[in-house]
Design a protein around this motif. Sequence first.
Motif, short mmCIF file in Angstrom:
data_model
loop_
_atom_site.label_atom_id
_atom_site.label_comp_id
_atom_site.label_asym_id
_atom_site.label_seq_id
_atom_site.Cartn_x
_atom_site.Cartn_y
_atom_site.Cartn_z
N GLY A 1 -11.05 1.50 -5.70
CA GLY A 1 -10.35 2.60 -6.77
C GLY A 1 -11.20 2.33 -7.99
O GLY A 1 -10.83 0.93 -8.79
N THR B 1 -6.38 10.24 -6.62
CA THR B 1 -7.04 10.54 -5.75
C THR B 1 -7.88 10.78 -5.84
O THR B 1 -7.82 12.36 -5.27
N VAL C 1 -3.77 3.13 -2.59
CA VAL C 1 -4.11 2.44 -3.57
C VAL C 1 -3.10 1.38 -3.46
O VAL C 1 -1.77 1.38 -3.51
N LEU D 1 1.18 -1.23 -0.32
CA LEU D 1 0.08 0.56 -0.07
C LEU D 1 0.44 1.13 0.45
O LEU D 1 1.56 1.33 0.52
N VAL E 1 -6.31 8.32 0.74
CA VAL E 1 -5.93 7.02 0.03
C VAL E 1 -5.39 6.05 -0.12
O VAL E 1 -3.86 7.02 -0.34
N VAL F 1 -11.93 7.34 -6.58
CA VAL F 1 -12.61 6.46 -5.06
C VAL F 1 -14.04 6.27 -5.27
O VAL F 1 -14.38 7.21 -5.00
N VAL G 1 -7.33 8.57 -10.12
CA VAL G 1 -7.86 7.02 -9.59
C VAL G 1 -8.91 7.47 -9.61
O VAL G 1 -9.21 8.64 -8.31
N ALA H 1 -8.82 -0.28 -2.65
CA ALA H 1 -8.10 0.29 -2.27
C ALA H 1 -8.31 0.20 -0.67
O ALA H 1 -9.68 0.13 -0.32
N GLU H 2 -7.61 1.21 0.27
CA GLU H 2 -8.41 1.65 1.06
C GLU H 2 -7.88 3.12 2.08
O GLU H 2 -7.37 4.36 1.58
N TRP H 3 -8.53 3.16 3.07
CA TRP H 3 -8.10 4.50 3.82
C TRP H 3 -7.00 4.87 4.44
O TRP H 3 -6.69 4.05 5.10
#
Length: 189
Positions: A75, A59, A51, A43, A49, A85, A83, A104-106
Amino acid sequence: GEVTPRQVQAALREESGAAGMGAAPEKTPLHAPISPARPGQDLRRRGDVLVVGVDKLLTVLAKCCKPAPPDPIIGFVTRGRGVTVHRQRCPNVAQLSAERLIAAEWGSDAAQGRFPVDVEVDGTSHPSLMRDILDVFSREKVRVAAATSQARDLEARMFFTIEVNGLDQIRRLLAVIGEMPAVTSARRL
């Protein structure tokens, strides 16, 4: 699809300008290459975010579903805009090309940001209902970006776009608004 016509035009101007001056043309890349993530570090941070497998990529939060932490997100690699989201349960995600979807993650700083969220409130129509709801937002120090209402007979439906810090704040606001005597339902869209 990765290079815009303006980038090509600018590169040609630079090359012809340098060649016209007798200097050797300088080779400049039109875009920065996307570097894959290093093993063991899947990551990469970009703003709020993360990705998977991509570094230094623009993003943008989707306007259709307005994701906010800790919503599960995904994403979509766009052409020329980085990207986008989306929330994983966004109806538009099912219509997107599967090969351009990316995990994707926070990020850890996402909880400190402000995110636009759409809220719908249904209730019985009376003159002070909108004011009462706006008072709740004001007490909680929530910025209202947009508000619309529709009233028919004794029923009212209001839509708000508010900026919140995360889902906990949304839940708290919806609970307070839902307990108001004239409100029949309050939900996030």
